[in-house]
Write an enzyme that holds these catalytic residues in place. Structure first.
Site, PDB file in Angstrom:
ATOM      1  N   LYS A   1       0.833  -1.194   0.000  1.00 39.97           N
ATOM      2  CA  LYS A   1       0.000   0.000   0.000  1.00 39.97           C
ATOM      3  C   LYS A   1       0.876   1.255   0.000  1.00 39.97           C
ATOM      4  O   LYS A   1       2.087   1.188   0.230  1.00 39.97           O
ATOM      5  CB  LYS A   1      -0.917   0.002   1.225  1.00 39.97           C
ATOM      6  CG  LYS A   1      -0.186   0.129   2.549  1.00 39.97           C
ATOM      7  CD  LYS A   1      -1.153   0.145   3.723  1.00 39.97           C
ATOM      8  CE  LYS A   1      -0.404   0.281   5.043  1.00 39.97           C
ATOM      9  NZ  LYS A   1      -1.311   0.326   6.201  1.00 39.97           N
TER      10      LYS A   1
ATOM     11  N   TYR B   1      18.264  31.331   5.497  1.00 44.39           N
ATOM     12  CA  TYR B   1      17.229  32.209   6.043  1.00 44.39           C
ATOM     13  C   TYR B   1      17.455  32.487   7.525  1.00 44.39           C
ATOM     14  O   TYR B   1      17.658  31.563   8.328  1.00 44.39           O
ATOM     15  CB  TYR B   1      15.842  31.595   5.850  1.00 44.39           C
ATOM     16  CG  TYR B   1      15.368  31.632   4.418  1.00 44.39           C
ATOM     17  CD1 TYR B   1      15.011  32.836   3.820  1.00 44.39           C
ATOM     18  CD2 TYR B   1      15.279  30.463   3.667  1.00 44.39           C
ATOM     19  CE1 TYR B   1      14.572  32.872   2.509  1.00 44.39           C
ATOM     20  CE2 TYR B   1      14.842  30.486   2.350  1.00 44.39           C
ATOM     21  CZ  TYR B   1      14.503  31.697   1.784  1.00 44.39           C
ATOM     22  OH  TYR B   1      14.084  31.739   0.476  1.00 44.39           O
TER      23      TYR B   1
END
Length: 413
Positions: A61, A302
């Site tokens: 899955k 950043y």
């Protein structure tokens, strides 16, 4: 078409997955697990097929936990003779059926059984199950009306809730469920399933036994109606402790998910040794696209979340949170370059991450950095990455498998 060397790449080793399949099957054999029962199942063409339920059911899955369900299924069919798979939603199972159709027809093999663990969510799913021969999981009374107008007999699996408390019928529902299913003559129950909630904990043995005992009572009700119904309880963690459940419910099919891909379901517990011998199948790498020299007091990225304390050389790799490198690794994670661990510096950004290259002078622009796995003994494991990430290895595989994939294997596939 040539591939850019700067694309973050996920390598999937199909040999490792096949090795894990055999390793897990050997564990089951050593613990007395045997194939069975044998039953006659209706097929989507109106005929019948004889099928022996195996000791192990590969769970593929969520695109085989990020490893690619079509390629994983093909490898296990070709190399290990796998003839049954469990998937998530019905559409995923239909996609697999179409994806392997040509290879199945060319080989002359009988198509594998496909089980949808999420089962029916609407009439469209019923149509797909009939068209592609998918066995849906029945886990709530609201699904039963969808089965009233079947065109042909349809095998189904029945989900029993023994403690997970997500999907499934409880002990008090059994008599009414049997009655309602008996009133649907084209519905053919072939498998009873439950799911272990806490098998991957230090006290998992007690919970496995408690759930197995509850499941045994529910199976008694189902077997009065369908004496030959197959049974599946153990997941990967339960498989590694299969004797506990077998003592209560007898022989049953175990569902191998995480362990199939080399993840240790007992990581972080005192039972971690049970997962010894599993081989990780996924590795992820990115490329250094720039180098920088930082002086004391200079920052990178950043907010200058990392500031150098001394002269140092850093590298910028072409991978960030759009490549499933989570921002939570900012200033915390480490990768592997040239056989050495290298630190993540500053904030992980969308497509770039800074790393410390001070101790690996041989690594520079164009070289690979392994975010997960790789060829070195110092490789970062999925469990390590998950611990730093603040998650579990299941999520690491499912997300990092979303990058461009390259398959590695020996021989013909």
């Amino acid at each position: 078409m040539k591939r850019s060397p700067y694309v973050t790449t996920t390598y999937v080793n199909l040999d490792a997955i096949c090795d894990n399949y055999r390793h897990l099957r050997d564990i089951l054999a050593a613990n007395g697990q045997q194939a069975g029962p044998v039953m006659t199942l209706p097929d989507r063409n109106g005929g019948e097929r004889r099928f022996t339920w195996p000791v192990m059911l590969p769970v593929i899955k969520s695109d085989a936990y990020g490893h690619g369900h079509i390629r994983v299924a093909q490898a296990l069919m070709d190399r290990e003779g796998a003839d049954i798979f469990a998937l998530g939603h019905v559409q995923e199972a239909a996609d697999l059926r179409q994806g392997i159709a040509e290879a199945t027809e060319r080989s002359g093999r009988t198509p594998p059984l496909l089980i949808s663990l999420l089962g029916l969510t609407g009439p469209e799913d019923v149509e797909l199950c009939e068209e592609f021969g998918i066995i849906p999981m029945i886990h709530t009374p609201e699904q039963l009306p969808l089965l009233e107008n079947l065109k042909r007999p349809l095998p189904v699996a029945i989900k029993c809730n023994t403690g997970m408390a997500r999907l499934g019928f409880g002990p008090k529902d059994m008599d009414r469920l049997v009655e309602r299913l008996k009133a649907l003559p084209k519905v053919v129950p072939v498998l009873a399933v439950s799911h272990l909630a806490s098998a991957d904990t230090d006290n998992g043995a007690a919970t496995i036994r408690a759930q197995a005992e509850l499941f045994a009572g529910m199976l008694a009700s189902l077997r009065r109606a369908w004496p030959n119904i197959a049974v599946s309880l153990c997941n990967s963690a339960g498989l590694l402790q299969v004797r506990i459940a077998t003592e209560v419910i007898g022989q049953h099919t175990c569902r191998a998910g995480l362990s199939l891909y080399g993840g240790n379901p007992m990581h972080g517990t005192g039972l971690v040794g049970l997962g010894k011998g599993l081989k990780p199948a996924m590795s992820v790498c990115a490329t250094v696209i720039a180098e920088r020299e930082l002086q004391p007091g200079e920052g990178t990225g950043y907010g200058h979340a990392y500031v150098a304390m001394e002269p140092m050389r850093i590298g910028i790799i072409a991978a960030g949170y759009s490549n499933y490198v989570p921002r939570s690794l900012s200033n915390r994670g480490c990768f592997c370059a040239g056989g050495a661990r290298v630190r993540v510096l500053g904030r992980v950004s969308m497509e770039m991450t800074a790393i410390d290259l001070s101790d690996v002078p041989e690594i520079g622009v164009g070289d690979r950095v392994w975010l997960l796995g790789g060829p070195y003994e110092t490789a970062v494991t999925a469990e390590e990455l998950a611990d730093t990430w603040g998650t579990i290895s299941y999520e690491v595989f499912c997300l990092m498998g979303g990058n461009a994939r390259v398959y590695e294997y020996s021989g013909d596939l």
